[in-house]
Design a protein around this motif. Structure first.
Motif, PDB file in Angstrom:
ATOM      1  N   VAL A  12       0.863  -1.187   0.000  1.00 27.27           N
ATOM      2  CA  VAL A  12       0.000   0.000   0.000  1.00 27.27           C
ATOM      3  C   VAL A  12       0.895   1.231   0.000  1.00 27.27           C
ATOM      4  CG1 VAL A  12      -1.700   1.317   1.293  1.00 27.27           C
ATOM      5  CG2 VAL A  12      -1.912  -1.159   1.134  1.00 27.27           C
ATOM      6  N   THR A  13       0.760   2.071  -1.035  1.00 25.06           N
ATOM      7  CA  THR A  13       1.579   3.273  -1.172  1.00 25.06           C
ATOM      8  C   THR A  13       0.727   4.512  -0.932  1.00 25.06           C
ATOM      9  OG1 THR A  13       1.152   3.401  -3.551  1.00 25.06           O
ATOM     10  CG2 THR A  13       3.022   2.052  -2.833  1.00 25.06           C
ATOM     11  N   TRP A  14       1.382   5.660  -1.059  1.00 25.26           N
ATOM     12  CA  TRP A  14       0.660   6.910  -0.797  1.00 25.26           C
ATOM     13  C   TRP A  14      -0.390   7.194  -1.869  1.00 25.26           C
ATOM     14  CZ3 TRP A  14       0.716  11.084  -4.142  1.00 25.26           C
ATOM     15  CH2 TRP A  14       1.675  11.062  -5.156  1.00 25.26           C
ATOM     16  N   GLU A  36      -5.439  17.507   0.202  1.00 26.12           N
ATOM     17  CA  GLU A  36      -4.950  16.354  -0.566  1.00 26.12           C
ATOM     18  C   GLU A  36      -4.113  16.804  -1.764  1.00 26.12           C
ATOM     19  OE1 GLU A  36      -8.394  14.839  -3.457  1.00 26.12           O
ATOM     20  OE2 GLU A  36      -9.087  15.073  -1.390  1.00 26.12           O
ATOM     21  N   ARG A  37      -4.451  17.962  -2.358  1.00 22.41           N
ATOM     22  CA  ARG A  37      -3.658  18.456  -3.488  1.00 22.41           C
ATOM     23  C   ARG A  37      -2.246  18.836  -3.045  1.00 22.41           C
ATOM     24  NH1 ARG A  37      -6.616  22.339  -4.619  1.00 22.41           N
ATOM     25  NH2 ARG A  37      -5.383  24.048  -3.741  1.00 22.41           N
ATOM     26  N   LYS A  38      -2.156  19.523  -1.932  1.00 18.31           N
ATOM     27  CA  LYS A  38      -0.838  19.939  -1.459  1.00 18.31           C
ATOM     28  C   LYS A  38      -0.041  18.748  -0.931  1.00 18.31           C
ATOM     29  CE  LYS A  38      -2.292  24.633  -0.391  1.00 18.31           C
ATOM     30  NZ  LYS A  38      -2.436  25.684   0.650  1.00 18.31           N
ATOM     31  N   TRP A  39      -0.765  17.781  -0.345  1.00 14.87           N
ATOM     32  CA  TRP A  39      -0.053  16.586   0.124  1.00 14.87           C
ATOM     33  C   TRP A  39       0.487  15.785  -1.065  1.00 14.87           C
ATOM     34  CZ3 TRP A  39      -1.514  11.106   0.538  1.00 14.87           C
ATOM     35  CH2 TRP A  39      -0.616  10.372   1.325  1.00 14.87           C
ATOM     36  N   ALA A  40      -0.263  15.743  -2.175  1.00 16.94           N
ATOM     37  CA  ALA A  40       0.222  15.059  -3.378  1.00 16.94           C
ATOM     38  C   ALA A  40       1.464  15.756  -3.922  1.00 16.94           C
ATOM     39  CB  ALA A  40      -0.883  15.019  -4.428  1.00 16.94           C
ATOM     40  N   GLU A  41       1.469  17.085  -3.919  1.00 15.49           N
ATOM     41  CA  GLU A  41       2.655  17.816  -4.357  1.00 15.49           C
ATOM     42  C   GLU A  41       3.847  17.510  -3.454  1.00 15.49           C
ATOM     43  OE1 GLU A  41       1.552  21.873  -4.394  1.00 15.49           O
ATOM     44  OE2 GLU A  41       0.147  21.684  -6.092  1.00 15.49           O
ATOM     45  N   GLU A  53       8.985  14.625  -2.635  1.00 16.05           N
ATOM     46  CA  GLU A  53       9.788  13.668  -1.870  1.00 16.05           C
ATOM     47  C   GLU A  53      10.341  12.576  -2.782  1.00 16.05           C
ATOM     48  OE1 GLU A  53      10.892  13.273   1.099  1.00 16.05           O
ATOM     49  OE2 GLU A  53       9.892  14.793   2.306  1.00 16.05           O
ATOM     50  N   ASN A  54       9.488  12.074  -3.667  1.00 17.77           N
ATOM     51  CA  ASN A  54       9.958  11.032  -4.586  1.00 17.77           C
ATOM     52  C   ASN A  54      11.034  11.566  -5.527  1.00 17.77           C
ATOM     53  OD1 ASN A  54       8.144   9.294  -3.408  1.00 17.77           O
ATOM     54  ND2 ASN A  54       6.567   9.581  -4.994  1.00 17.77           N
ATOM     55  N   GLU A  55      10.838  12.777  -6.035  1.00 16.75           N
ATOM     56  CA  GLU A  55      11.844  13.370  -6.925  1.00 16.75           C
ATOM     57  C   GLU A  55      13.153  13.600  -6.188  1.00 16.75           C
ATOM     58  OE1 GLU A  55      10.150  16.860  -8.538  1.00 16.75           O
ATOM     59  OE2 GLU A  55       8.582  15.798  -9.670  1.00 16.75           O
ATOM     60  N   MET A  56      13.078  13.991  -4.946  1.00 18.79           N
ATOM     61  CA  MET A  56      14.291  14.211  -4.173  1.00 18.79           C
ATOM     62  C   MET A  56      15.049  12.908  -3.961  1.00 18.79           C
ATOM     63  SD  MET A  56      14.699  15.817  -0.363  1.00 18.79           S
ATOM     64  CE  MET A  56      14.007  14.328   0.351  1.00 18.79           C
ATOM     65  N   GLU A  57      14.296  11.829  -3.732  1.00 20.63           N
ATOM     66  CA  GLU A  57      14.959  10.548  -3.527  1.00 20.63           C
ATOM     67  C   GLU A  57      15.613  10.045  -4.806  1.00 20.63           C
ATOM     68  OE1 GLU A  57      12.075   7.884  -2.049  1.00 20.63           O
ATOM     69  OE2 GLU A  57      11.867   8.866  -0.083  1.00 20.63           O
ATOM     70  N   VAL A  58      14.985  10.348  -5.949  1.00 19.71           N
ATOM     71  CA  VAL A  58      15.526   9.871  -7.216  1.00 19.71           C
ATOM     72  C   VAL A  58      16.682  10.737  -7.685  1.00 19.71           C
ATOM     73  CG1 VAL A  58      15.027   9.486  -9.669  1.00 19.71           C
ATOM     74  CG2 VAL A  58      13.367   8.820  -7.913  1.00 19.71           C
ATOM     75  N   ALA A  59      16.479  12.076  -7.723  1.00 15.57           N
ATOM     76  CA  ALA A  59      17.493  12.975  -8.288  1.00 15.57           C
ATOM     77  C   ALA A  59      18.394  13.565  -7.223  1.00 15.57           C
ATOM     78  CB  ALA A  59      16.804  14.093  -9.077  1.00 15.57           C
ATOM     79  N   GLY A  60      17.823  13.941  -6.098  1.00 18.49           N
ATOM     80  CA  GLY A  60      18.602  14.588  -5.053  1.00 18.49           C
ATOM     81  C   GLY A  60      18.921  16.017  -5.444  1.00 18.49           C
ATOM     82  N   ARG A  77      12.339  22.625  -2.614  1.00 18.67           N
ATOM     83  CA  ARG A  77      10.947  22.497  -3.034  1.00 18.67           C
ATOM     84  C   ARG A  77      10.135  21.743  -1.993  1.00 18.67           C
ATOM     85  NH1 ARG A  77       8.918  19.392  -8.538  1.00 18.67           N
ATOM     86  NH2 ARG A  77       6.662  19.625  -8.150  1.00 18.67           N
ATOM     87  N   VAL A  78      10.748  20.740  -1.383  1.00 19.19           N
ATOM     88  CA  VAL A  78      10.051  19.974  -0.368  1.00 19.19           C
ATOM     89  C   VAL A  78       9.738  20.846   0.840  1.00 19.19           C
ATOM     90  CG1 VAL A  78      10.267  18.064   1.254  1.00 19.19           C
ATOM     91  CG2 VAL A  78      10.965  17.773  -1.124  1.00 19.19           C
ATOM     92  N   THR A  79      10.713  21.604   1.327  1.00 20.84           N
ATOM     93  CA  THR A  79      10.472  22.442   2.495  1.00 20.84           C
ATOM     94  C   THR A  79       9.438  23.516   2.200  1.00 20.84           C
ATOM     95  OG1 THR A  79      12.344  23.806   1.833  1.00 20.84           O
ATOM     96  CG2 THR A  79      12.781  22.032   3.398  1.00 20.84           C
ATOM     97  N   ALA A  80       9.380  24.037   0.977  1.00 25.51           N
ATOM     98  CA  ALA A  80       8.367  25.026   0.630  1.00 25.51           C
ATOM     99  C   ALA A  80       6.970  24.416   0.687  1.00 25.51           C
ATOM    100  CB  ALA A  80       8.656  25.592  -0.763  1.00 25.51           C
ATOM    101  N   THR A  81       6.851  23.166   0.241  1.00 22.79           N
ATOM    102  CA  THR A  81       5.551  22.507   0.307  1.00 22.79           C
ATOM    103  C   THR A  81       5.110  22.326   1.753  1.00 22.79           C
ATOM    104  OG1 THR A  81       6.105  21.327  -1.724  1.00 22.79           O
ATOM    105  CG2 THR A  81       4.268  20.475  -0.429  1.00 22.79           C
ATOM    106  N   ARG A  82       6.049  22.001   2.606  1.00 27.24           N
ATOM    107  CA  ARG A  82       5.715  21.873   4.024  1.00 27.24           C
ATOM    108  C   ARG A  82       5.227  23.204   4.589  1.00 27.24           C
ATOM    109  NH1 ARG A  82      10.788  18.232   6.338  1.00 27.24           N
ATOM    110  NH2 ARG A  82      10.302  16.340   5.160  1.00 27.24           N
ATOM    111  N   ALA A  83       5.861  24.284   4.194  1.00 21.54           N
ATOM    112  CA  ALA A  83       5.438  25.592   4.696  1.00 21.54           C
ATOM    113  C   ALA A  83       4.039  25.947   4.214  1.00 21.54           C
ATOM    114  CB  ALA A  83       6.433  26.658   4.256  1.00 21.54           C
ATOM    115  N   VAL A  84       3.691  25.572   2.970  1.00 19.73           N
ATOM    116  CA  VAL A  84       2.353  25.846   2.464  1.00 19.73           C
ATOM    117  C   VAL A  84       1.313  25.082   3.265  1.00 19.73           C
ATOM    118  CG1 VAL A  84       0.844  25.548   0.472  1.00 19.73           C
ATOM    119  CG2 VAL A  84       3.129  26.451   0.150  1.00 19.73           C
TER     120      VAL A  84
END
Length: 693
Positions: free
Chosen positions: A567-569, A636-641, A646-653, A660-667
């Motif tokens: 079960v994934t996100w 749910e829209r912001k959580w999807a972003e 998070e996935n992009e960060m894990e893949v590309a770094g 971008r991840v921290t900005a989403t958390r702030a939103v």
């Protein structure tokens, strides 16, 4: 003829000038108007008299000399006038006749009567014309010593009527009003007065005494006194967890007061002594429900007393009583023919005493049998309980010919020695079974469960946790079983062989499910999507009316998917999006449009998932239940972003991805309005954890 003289003098003083200046001779047979012309001007004489009295009262020197205490009572009850007339002793009548009562004039605190002090000189009263007409004797119909009454103001009268309303209503209504108060409130209000004390401890208010809600807040002595006062009237006594009843004398006082019990619970009263418990059982032979969970004082002798003194017993709970064994249960079964509910978890001795199993089979009155954690129970013992010592079978179908059992709820959790050979005996002899718990029976397989599901049409609760040998075939059989439309609770936690193949048919067929526990299984996002479709389809119903607003959404299905690696996100997001979608409409067979969320409201799913996602799910569910579907979709829209980042960060770094991840958390933090400063509004981006996450 002798002349009659009318004079007015003060006792102890010389005659007034008015009496010396001229006396009035009364001629018999003459005209009264001609002889007494002054009587025609009564009003003027009265005014002069009042003005003279006012001058006397305004003189400070006279007030100091003639002051005296005010009379305690007045012969006239009028409160409008401060002038009172009382006859003076030895004062003649204005018409020359002796007076039967003395009188004097007073205005305010000033009195014209002589003082009791000998040195005080007499006060001379000036003469007035026509005073003889004013000093006529007035007869009083009531005694002088009658108390004076003053009418109360209207506001006070109204308040008095309201206050007296409680005294005027019947006691039955008072008791009904006080019945809405809790025991704690009744004890507090009993201190108002003696009458309230009598009402608050009336037996009709204390037929049920549940101390489990406030036993931590009440001293032991106060609890004992309450039970002593209300004990003879108590029918339902619940002392669950009351450790205050630890002293033997307090327990004895309680037992001596309570002798009309129909239901009692002593669960957790570990210090309850055995003699006291036996005295309580002997004094209440009309007991119907008895809970003795975890009491060290309970032994086989206690069970003998129960069987002998409580023939009407219907419910007995002796779970965790380590000083007794299965023989005590046999005593109760033989002496209590009305027993319907037997709970004997953690009781020893079932393997060594076959008579207990025979007694359970012979009675056939038990509707609930709880034997969890009876680890020494064997297959032979359980088969005797269900089929009897010498069962007969049909030669064609190989089904037992035993009379149907009345069991409705059976709990065999952690009876680890039971296997398929004994569990199969439940098939075709328990048609009324509604709840079945077979958790942690590690030897159980599909061959034992399939015939039970096929022969129990009323099954609503099925607990199958930690069964490693259970496969998808059992759940496919469940979807085809007659109980599929009635099943409400299903727990398959720890069944690591179960996957979407078995659970997808369950969610398609079992449309009445309210709770499903699927943690530590091999289900995936497909199962969550099918669960969301099932809930959406069953919530489609016509609206209650065109004018009334639809009710708020409500949670009708609880899903638990802890520790499910498949079960994934995205599966969790599917549940969230189905919860926040607006009511749907579709054409029905007769052409009428059906709208979801009608009479009962929109149905949503309560989800328990991976702990790092749970805060977002809870916030989304809170907004949906509140009716804020727009805010829920924004979460749910912001959580999807955020999850995509998070996935992009894990893949590309890289630094940009992390920013971008921290900005989403702030939103997300801004959307909730939760900041470190404690105010709402847009703030600068902070590298802090997501408040929703």
């Amino acid at each position: 003829m002798a002349d009659s003289t009318i004079s007015h003098t003060t006792p102890g003083s010389p005659a007034s000038p008015a009496s010396e200046a001229g006396s009035l001779d009364v001629q018999p047979g003459g005209d009264a108007a001609e002889q007494f012309p002054v009587l025609q001007h009564k009003s003027k004489g009265r005014q002069r008299l009042l003005r003279g009295l006012q001058r006397i009262s305004s003189s400070q020197s006279l007030r100091a000399r003639i002051s005296r205490p005010r009379a305690s009572s007045a012969p006239y009850r009028s409160s409008a006038s401060s002038l009172s007339c009382v006859s003076l002793a030895s004062t003649p009548s204005p018409f020359g006749q002796p007076s039967s009562s003395s009188s004097y004039f007073s205005f305010g605190d000033v009195s014209t009567a002589p003082t009791s002090v000998a040195a005080t000189p007499a006060v001379e009263t000036p003469g007035y014309d026509g005073i003889e007409s004013v000093l006529a004797v007035r007869k009083v119909d009531h005694p002088v010593s009658a108390p004076m009454t003053i009418s109360l103001p209207t506001e006070i009268k109204k308040r008095a009527k309201i206050f007296n309303f409680w005294d005027t209503i019947p006691n039955e209504i008072k008791i009904h009003v006080l019945s809405f108060l809790s025991p704690k409130e009744l004890v507090r209000i009993s201190r108002v007065s003696k009458r309230f004390h009598e009402l608050c401890f009336d037996g009709q208010l204390w037929t049920e005494f549940d101390a489990s809600k406030f036993y931590r807040e009440i001293p032991a002595e106060s609890l004992t006194k309450i039970l002593e006062t209300a004990g003879p009237f108590v029918h339902d006594l619940n002392l669950r967890g009351c450790l205050q009843i630890e002293h033997m004398q307090r327990a004895q006082r309680l037992v001596a007061a309570c002798h009309n019990l129909y239901s009692t619970s002593l669960e957790g009263c570990r210090n309850f002594q055995r003699p006291t418990l036996h005295t309580l059982l002997k004094a209440n032979n009309q007991l119907v429900h008895l809970n003795l969970t975890g009491l060290p004082a309970v032994n086989n002798a206690t069970c003998k007393i129960i069987s002998r003194e409580c023939p009407d017993l219907e419910t007995l709970d002796v779970s965790g009583c380590k000083q007794m064994d299965a023989r005590g249960i046999r005593f109760v079964l033989e002496g209590c023919p009305k027993l319907r509910d037997l709970r004997a978890s953690n009781v020893r001795g079932f393997s060594s005493d076959a008579d207990v199993a025979t007694a359970i089979f012979s009675t056939n009155n038990l509707e609930r049998l709880i034997l969890s954690n009876c680890s020494d129970m064997t297959d032979d013992t359980f088969r005797i309980m269900i089929l009897g010592p010498t069962p007969e079978f049909d030669m064609l179908t190989n089904r037992p010919l035993t009379p149907p059992r009345k069991l409705r709820h059976l709990d065999l959790t952690h009876c680890s020695r039971l296997s398929d050979n004994s569990i199969k005996s439940l098939a075709y002899v328990t048609p009324h079974l509604e709840g079945l718990s077979l958790s942690n029976l590690t030897q159980l397989t599909d061959s034992a469960l399939d015939p039970i599901l096929a022969s129990c049409p009323n099954l609503t609760h099925l607990d199958l946790e930690e069964l490693p040998h259970l496969t998808n075939s059992s759940f496919m059989a469940l979807s085809r079983a007659p109980c599929s439309t009635k099943l409400e609770h299903l727990s398959i936690s720890g069944c690591d062989s179960v996957s979407d193949v078995g659970m997808l048919p369950v969610f398609q067929a079992c449309t009445s499910l309210k709770s499903v526990v699927m943690d530590n299984t091999r289900i995936s996002n497909l199962t969550l999507t099918e669960a969301a479709n099932m809930v959406r389809n069953r919530s489609l119903s016509p609206p209650s009316s065109a004018s009334s607003s639809p009710p708020l959404p409500r949670t009708t299905l609880e899903l638990t998917v802890y520790d499910t690696p498949l079960v994934t996100w995205t599966g969790v997001l599917e549940i969230l999006s189905r919860n926040s979608e607006p009511p749907m409409a579709r054409p029905a067979k007769d052409g009428v449009v059906e709208i979801g969320g009608g009479r009962k409201g929109k149905e949503v799913i309560g989800l328990r998932c991976f702990h790092t996602w749970q805060m977002t799910v809870d916030e989304h569910t809170r907004r949906v239940l509140k009716g804020d579907l727009g805010g829920a979709r924004r979460v749910e829209r912001k959580w999807a972003e955020y999850m995509q980042a998070e996935n992009e960060m894990e893949v590309a770094g890289g630094w940009r991805r992390r920013r971008r991840v921290t900005a989403t958390r702030a939103v997300l933090e801004e959307d909730q309005g939760v900041h470190q400063q404690g105010h709402r509004g847009r703030g600068r981006g902070r590298t802090v954890g997501c408040a929703v996450m």
